[in-house]
Design an enzyme around this catalytic site. Structure first.
Site, PDB file in Angstrom:
ATOM      1  N   ASP A  97      57.143  44.067  33.457  1.00 27.48           N
ATOM      2  CA  ASP A  97      55.740  44.473  33.372  1.00 27.48           C
ATOM      3  C   ASP A  97      55.317  44.773  31.936  1.00 27.48           C
ATOM      4  OD1 ASP A  97      53.169  45.200  34.029  1.00 27.48           O
ATOM      5  OD2 ASP A  97      53.728  46.775  35.423  1.00 27.48           O
ATOM      6  N   HIS A 130      48.219  41.926  41.540  1.00 25.50           N
ATOM      7  CA  HIS A 130      48.433  43.374  41.566  1.00 25.50           C
ATOM      8  C   HIS A 130      47.759  43.951  42.809  1.00 25.50           C
ATOM      9  CE1 HIS A 130      48.263  42.837  36.986  1.00 25.50           C
ATOM     10  NE2 HIS A 130      49.444  43.396  37.162  1.00 25.50           N
ATOM     11  N   HIS A 143      43.820  38.679  39.415  1.00 31.20           N
ATOM     12  CA  HIS A 143      44.369  39.884  38.791  1.00 31.20           C
ATOM     13  C   HIS A 143      44.549  41.008  39.792  1.00 31.20           C
ATOM     14  CE1 HIS A 143      44.164  43.782  36.700  1.00 31.20           C
ATOM     15  NE2 HIS A 143      44.872  43.182  35.766  1.00 31.20           N
ATOM     16  N   TYR A 188      46.401  37.049  30.993  1.00 30.51           N
ATOM     17  CA  TYR A 188      44.939  37.140  31.094  1.00 30.51           C
ATOM     18  C   TYR A 188      44.256  37.228  29.732  1.00 30.51           C
ATOM     19  CZ  TYR A 188      46.479  42.089  31.384  1.00 30.51           C
ATOM     20  OH  TYR A 188      47.110  43.299  31.201  1.00 30.51           O
ATOM     21  N   GLN A 239      52.061  43.663  25.821  1.00 25.63           N
ATOM     22  CA  GLN A 239      52.117  45.109  25.964  1.00 25.63           C
ATOM     23  C   GLN A 239      53.401  45.709  25.380  1.00 25.63           C
ATOM     24  OE1 GLN A 239      51.227  46.197  30.044  1.00 25.63           O
ATOM     25  NE2 GLN A 239      49.374  44.960  30.068  1.00 25.63           N
ATOM     26  N   HIS A 252      53.740  45.596  42.567  1.00 26.45           N
ATOM     27  CA  HIS A 252      53.754  47.059  42.699  1.00 26.45           C
ATOM     28  C   HIS A 252      53.795  47.511  44.160  1.00 26.45           C
ATOM     29  CE1 HIS A 252      53.390  47.292  38.454  1.00 26.45           C
ATOM     30  NE2 HIS A 252      52.161  46.803  38.423  1.00 26.45           N
TER      31      HIS A 252
END
Length: 342
Positions: free
Chosen positions: A257, A169, A142, A80, A25, A206
Site C-alpha cells: 500500500d 478500495h 478507486h 491514479y 507514497q 482493506h
C-alpha cells in the site's frame, strides 16, 4: 507451499506478490502525517500534485527495486496519477525486474484534478491505450466515494466482458461507510455487488470494517480481500476480521500500500498476529497458508499465471539453528533473509 529446490544454503520459493501498491507514497515514510487517516490523506494529495512522468519513472524504479530485494517479484500498482505517468510506472517495473500489473484507476469525483476522468469512455480509452502498449492491466474504480453508481456498473460490465482483474478500495474507514449509506442506502460492498463489480476476479482492498452481510457477498462471489497490515496500522484503519473471512472461504492476499514498510514477511506476520489476537488462538493460520497468501493468492488477484521465484538464504543469522527454516520465515524473519537476485 513447498520448497521448489535447494542449492547449498539457498532454497527457492515462489516470489511474493504485492497486490496493492501506491509507489509514490513511499516518499511519506517517516512523516508524522497528521492526526488520522483524513489528515494523512491531505498530505498525500499534496505529494500527488507534484508528480511528473520523469519523477515517476525514476522513483518508482527505486521503489520496485526495494520490493524486489525484499522478495516481491510481482506488483499490482494501483495508479491514479495520470496516463503519461502510468506508462512511466510500467517502464519502471520493467527496469526493476518485477512483473507489474498496472491497476489503472477510474476516478469521477473528489480527490484532485489530475486523478479524474471526464467520463467512463475517457477512462476506458486510457486503459485500452495501456493494453495496446503491451502493459498488463486491471480495472480499478478507486472507491465508492470516487465512482458513482453508473460508473461502477459500466466498469463491472467491462471487466467481466474482458476477463480483467477489478480492484477497489472498500470499507477502509467508518466515514466512508457512513457516506455510502447516506448516498446509496447500502454499505460499500453491498453497492459493489448491486453494480456487478463482485466476482472471482474482484479484489477488495482493506475491508477492515466489512460487516457479516458484506463478507457473505464476497464469499458468494468468490472475490478476494487484499490486506495491507503495516499501512492499516500506520493509518489507524483497523483490523481485518481474518477468521471471519477464512470461515467463508474468502481468499486473502497482501499489499504494501503506502510502502511505509516493504517487507512481505512483516505483512504476513502482522496478519497472523491479528488473527491470533482476535481469536485467542495460535492455530488460525498455518505457515503454508500464510506463504500462499503472500504469493499464490496475490498472483490470482492480479491475473498472473507465472512470476519469478526467490531464494532464501538458509545460512542467514536469522535462521541459525533452525531445523525447519520454512516454518521460521513468518515467525521470526525479515526480508533480509532473501538472497540477492541472480
Amino acid at each position: 507451499m513447498r520448497i521448489l529446490s535447494r542449492v547449498a544454503d539457498v532454497f527457492q520459493l515462489p516470489g511474493f506478490v504485492n497486490a496493492h501498491s501506491h509507489a509514490f507514497q513511499r516518499a511519506l515514510r517517516g512523516r508524522t502525517e497528521g492526526a488520522d487517516f483524513w489528515a494523512w490523506r491531505d498530505t498525500m494529495l499534496e505529494l500527488a500534485r507534484g508528480q511528473t512522468p520523469g519523477h515517476v519513472r525514476t522513483e518508482y524504479a527505486a521503489v520496485y527495486a526495494e520490493m524486489r530485494d525484499a522478495g516481491y517479484t510481482a506488483v499490482g500498482e494501483f495508479h491514479y496519477l495520470g496516463l503519461a505517468e502510468a506508462h512511466s510506472a510500467v517502464a519502471a517495473g520493467a527496469e526493476a525486474g518485477v512483473e507489474l500489473v498496472l491497476l489503472y484507476v477510474a476516478y469521477a469525483r473528489g480527490g484532485i484534478d489530475r486523478f479524474r476522468q471526464e467520463s467512463v469512455a475517457e477512462y476506458l480509452r486510457g486503459l485500452e491505450e495501456l493494453r495496446a502498449s503491451g502493459a498488463r492491466v486491471g480495472l480499478a474504480p478507486h472507491s465508492v466515494r470516487a465512482c458513482p453508481r453508473d460508473w461502477l456498473e459500466e466498469l463491472g460490465r467491462y471487466a467481466a466482458a474482458e476477463g480483467l482483474p477489478l480492484h477497489v478500495h472498500a470499507d477502509e474507514q467508518p466515514r466512508e461507510i457512513e457516506e455510502c449509506v447516506a448516498e446509496h442506502g447500502v454499505r460499500p460492498i453491498e453497492l459493489l455487488a448491486d453494480c456487478g463489480c463482485l466476482g472471482p476476479r474482484t479484489t477488495i482492498v482493506h475491508a477492515t470494517h466489512a460487516d457479516g452481510l458484506e463478507l457473505d457477498l464476497l464469499g458468494q462471489a468468490g472475490a478476494r480481500v487484499c490486506a495491507c497490515p503495516t499501512t492499516e496500522a500506520n493509518l489507524g484503519d483497523g483490523f481485518l476480521p481474518v477468521e471471519r473471512l477464512l470461515h467463508r472461504g474468502i481468499g486473502i492476499c497482501i499489499g504494501s500500500d503506502s510502502n511505509v514498510r516493504i517487507d512481505p514477511f512483516e505483512e504476513l506476520r502482522e496478519l497472523d498476529g491479528i488473527a491470533r489476537r482476535q481469536t485467542g488462538r495460535r492455530d488460525v493460520l498455518t505457515v503454508e497458508a500464510l506463504l500462499s497468501m503472500g504469493s499464490d493468492e496475490g498472483a490470482a488477484s492480479l491475473g498472473l499465471e507465472a512470476w519469478p521465484k526467490i531464494g532464501i538464504d538458509a545460512s542467514h543469522p536469522q535462521l541459525r539453528g533452525v531445523d525447519e527454516p520454512i516454518y521460521a520465515l513468518v515467525a521470526g524473519c525479515s526480508a533480509d533473509v532473501v538472497a540477492p537476485a541472480g
